[in-house]
Write an enzyme that holds these catalytic residues in place. Structure first.
Site, PDB file in Angstrom:
ATOM      1  N   CYS A   1       5.030  -7.186   8.267  1.00 14.06           N
ATOM      2  CA  CYS A   1       5.949  -6.632   9.265  1.00 14.06           C
ATOM      3  C   CYS A   1       6.061  -7.655  10.384  1.00 14.06           C
ATOM      4  CB  CYS A   1       5.377  -5.325   9.811  1.00 14.06           C
ATOM      5  SG  CYS A   1       6.396  -4.505  11.050  1.00 14.06           S
TER       6      CYS A   1
ATOM      7  N   CYS B  14       3.309   8.409   1.580  1.00 14.37           N
ATOM      8  CA  CYS B  14       3.651   7.473   2.651  1.00 14.37           C
ATOM      9  C   CYS B  14       3.882   6.111   2.003  1.00 14.37           C
ATOM     10  CB  CYS B  14       2.489   7.418   3.642  1.00 14.37           C
ATOM     11  SG  CYS B  14       2.732   6.223   4.954  1.00 14.37           S
TER      12      CYS B  14
ATOM     13  N   CYS C  89      -1.531  -2.397  15.383  1.00 15.57           N
ATOM     14  CA  CYS C  89      -1.220  -2.162  13.970  1.00 15.57           C
ATOM     15  C   CYS C  89      -1.692  -3.297  13.058  1.00 15.57           C
ATOM     16  CB  CYS C  89       0.282  -1.962  13.825  1.00 15.57           C
ATOM     17  SG  CYS C  89       0.773  -1.566  12.148  1.00 15.57           S
TER      18      CYS C  89
ATOM     19  N   CYS D 226       3.349  -5.007  16.855  1.00 18.70           N
ATOM     20  CA  CYS D 226       2.652  -3.991  17.664  1.00 18.70           C
ATOM     21  C   CYS D 226       1.152  -4.325  17.696  1.00 18.70           C
ATOM     22  CB  CYS D 226       2.858  -2.599  17.077  1.00 18.70           C
ATOM     23  SG  CYS D 226       4.595  -2.114  17.005  1.00 18.70           S
TER      24      CYS D 226
ATOM     25  N   LEU E  56       7.086   5.989  19.975  1.00 13.12           N
ATOM     26  CA  LEU E  56       7.296   5.758  21.401  1.00 13.12           C
ATOM     27  C   LEU E  56       6.046   5.117  22.019  1.00 13.12           C
ATOM     28  CD1 LEU E  56       9.715   6.266  23.191  1.00 13.12           C
ATOM     29  CD2 LEU E  56       8.758   8.472  23.814  1.00 13.12           C
TER      30      LEU E  56
ATOM     31  N   GLU F 256       0.820  -1.216   0.000  1.00 20.97           N
ATOM     32  CA  GLU F 256       0.000   0.000   0.000  1.00 20.97           C
ATOM     33  C   GLU F 256       0.842   1.250   0.000  1.00 20.97           C
ATOM     34  OE1 GLU F 256      -2.997   0.135   3.154  1.00 20.97           O
ATOM     35  OE2 GLU F 256      -2.690  -2.017   3.311  1.00 20.97           O
TER      36      GLU F 256
ATOM     37  N   CYS G  27      -1.959   2.259   7.693  1.00 22.15           N
ATOM     38  CA  CYS G  27      -1.346   1.119   8.353  1.00 22.15           C
ATOM     39  C   CYS G  27      -1.839  -0.256   7.940  1.00 22.15           C
ATOM     40  CB  CYS G  27      -1.526   1.241   9.856  1.00 22.15           C
ATOM     41  SG  CYS G  27      -1.233   2.897  10.445  1.00 22.15           S
TER      42      CYS G  27
HETATM   43  N1  SAH Z   1       7.428   0.409  11.707  1.00 24.99           N
HETATM   44  C1  SAH Z   1       7.588   1.833  11.704  1.00 24.99           C
HETATM   45  C2  SAH Z   1       6.917   2.543  10.557  1.00 24.99           C
HETATM   46  C3  SAH Z   1       5.565   2.080  10.132  1.00 24.99           C
HETATM   47  S1  SAH Z   1       4.216   2.423  11.223  1.00 24.99           S
HETATM   48  C4  SAH Z   1       7.158   2.400  13.040  1.00 24.99           C
HETATM   49  O1  SAH Z   1       6.732   1.629  13.898  1.00 24.99           O
HETATM   50  O2  SAH Z   1       7.302   3.599  13.267  1.00 24.99           O
HETATM   51  C5  SAH Z   1       3.993   4.167  11.075  1.00 24.99           C
HETATM   52  C6  SAH Z   1       3.296   4.788  12.281  1.00 24.99           C
HETATM   53  O3  SAH Z   1       1.917   4.398  12.320  1.00 24.99           O
HETATM   54  C7  SAH Z   1       3.908   4.350  13.596  1.00 24.99           C
HETATM   55  O4  SAH Z   1       4.039   5.413  14.486  1.00 24.99           O
HETATM   56  C8  SAH Z   1       2.878   3.363  14.093  1.00 24.99           C
HETATM   57  O5  SAH Z   1       2.971   3.151  15.454  1.00 24.99           O
HETATM   58  C9  SAH Z   1       1.594   4.028  13.643  1.00 24.99           C
HETATM   59  N2  SAH Z   1       0.409   3.162  13.689  1.00 24.99           N
HETATM   60  C10 SAH Z   1       0.343   1.829  13.554  1.00 24.99           C
HETATM   61  N3  SAH Z   1      -0.919   1.387  13.716  1.00 24.99           N
HETATM   62  C11 SAH Z   1      -1.678   2.476  13.941  1.00 24.99           C
HETATM   63  C12 SAH Z   1      -3.083   2.663  14.193  1.00 24.99           C
HETATM   64  N4  SAH Z   1      -3.944   1.657  14.241  1.00 24.99           N
HETATM   65  N5  SAH Z   1      -3.498   3.940  14.392  1.00 24.99           N
HETATM   66  C13 SAH Z   1      -2.644   4.981  14.351  1.00 24.99           C
HETATM   67  N6  SAH Z   1      -1.327   4.858  14.124  1.00 24.99           N
HETATM   68  C14 SAH Z   1      -0.846   3.613  13.928  1.00 24.99           C
END
Ligand code: SAH
Length: 354
Positions: free
Chosen positions: A109, A102, A116, A113, A212, A89, A330
């Site tokens: 991945c 983006c 995500c 998390c 963070l 995407e 995401c």
């Molecule tokens: N892996 C990297 C980059 C991809 S995620 C990272 O973790 O930074 C890009 C951003 O989207 C990150 O800050 C991630 O935490 C956030 N993100 C992931 N899932 C999300 C969600 N459901 N709502 C809002 N932000 C989200």
């Protein structure tokens, strides 16, 4: 076929050094064609024999557009099919400072998390530098715009695909191609400290954003498994080192999750950790994802959280959300597409409100 190097993996200098490209001045012409999205066939001023040789040793990747969704606010979301059938995407957003894209850096991945969608099916594979670039080239062509800013915030952990991402950063910045300055590029990471140290040594002027999402390890480990490998103390030390070595301040992303990490106590603890660093905190609204019980914070909690940080001298902004009506975040589109395929339904889904 699959194992051939993508021709867009190379900088102009590297192209000129390839044994197949003679005379070397052809490299500049080929580079420019490639980054305008041309196939070998379309390179009208390149000799047939040279194109033939190149086609035997390299591939010129060109993703196929599987879906395109255009939001009421202009945001565009694309689902691309790569040469091996995997999909990624890309999102194009329109800001005052220009069109910002983006891009994804991996198929899937492995960071895990909990909030995500991109990580739910695990990591499938890394994207090549060509495949990361293609998202920018072909989105720009389709939308008819010159993209000015890039964020590496799509699916994947960029620093888990370190070599390809750094090579991409070199190629995208090269004159004759997309030529997008590093100061217009942000790389977002979940916080792989050893890789952040390595990145500092590359001395690139990109912006590093660190996800963070929690002010302490106890909470961070519940939502981000990477926190088990790299404690928050180590992470923040690493970010300070990154700033010292590159002169570029690290910014922090903080997703606001209702009653999980959005309490005043969390804000105060975060302020304690970051006070005096001059850091910028980007507060992000959580996008609901189907597989998760987590909810976005209430408006009042967001305002209170922001005020606590600001009162401590930190800059904290709440990110404006774009593409609400098109699942523009995401890994949502890819997940939805996968589910539709499994159900044998190829129709685009309705407006899955996020
Ligand atoms: N892996 C990297 C980059 C991809 S995620 C990272 O973790 O930074 C890009 C951003 O989207 C990150 O800050 C991630 O935490 C956030 N993100 C992931 N899932 C999300 C969600 N459901 N709502 C809002 N932000 C989200």
């Amino acid at each position: 076929m699959e194992n051939l190097r993508g021709l867009k993996d190379f900088t102009p200098e590297e192209l000129a050094a390839l044994p197949e490209i003679t005379p070397a001045y052809r490299a500049g012409q080929i580079f420019t064609w490639l980054h305008r999205g041309a196939t070998l066939e379309e390179m009208t001023n390149i000799p047939k024999a040279l194109k033939q040789t190149l086609s035997e040793h390299y591939i010129v990747t060109k993703p196929e557009m599987v879906k395109r969704q255009i939001s009421q606010d202009g945001t565009r979301k694309y689902l691309w099919r790569l040469s091996d059938g995997n999909c990624v995407e890309t999102v194009l957003m329109f800001y005052k400072h220009g069109p910002s894209i983006c891009v994804s850096t991996q198929v899937g991945c492995r960071m895990g998390c909990v909030f995500c969608a991109s990580t739910k099916g695990g990591l499938v594979r890394n994207l090549t530098p060509s495949e990361i670039l293609d998202q920018i080239i072909f989105t720009g062509l389709d939308a008819g715009v010159r993209i000015s800013h890039i964020v590496l915030m799509g699916t994947g952990e960029p620093l888990d695909n370190y070599d390809n991402v750094v090579q991409f950063l070199k190629v995208v910045n090269a004159p004759g191609g997309l030529n997008i300055g590093h100061r217009h590029i942000s790389l977002s990471t979940s916080g792989l400290c050893d890789r952040i140290d390595r990145l500092a040594k590359e001395q690139m002027q990109i912006t590093l954003s660190v996800s963070l999402h929690a002010p302490n390890d106890t909470l961070r480990r519940q939502i981000m498994p990477v926190a088990n490998a790299w404690p928050i103390e180590t992470l923040l030390d690493t970010c300070n080192r990154y700033f010292k070595e590159t002169g570029r301040r690290v910014s922090y992303e903080y997703i606001m999750i209702r009653d999980v990490n959005d309490t005043p106590a969390c804000a105060r603890e975060l302020a304690d950790r970051l006070a005096g660093t001059g850091s910028h905190i980007n507060m992000i609204g959580l996008n609901n994802i189907e597989e998760s019980p987590l909810k976005p914070s209430r408006r009042e909690s967001v305002a209170a959280f922001q005020k606590i940080l600001q009162d401590r001298g930190l800059t904290a902004t709440v990110r404006r959300q774009l593409g609400f009506d098109i699942d523009a975040s995401c890994g949502q589109l890819r997940r939805k597409y996968q589910r539709e395929q499994q159900m044998g339904n190829n129709e685009p889904g309705g407006n899955g409100k996020t």
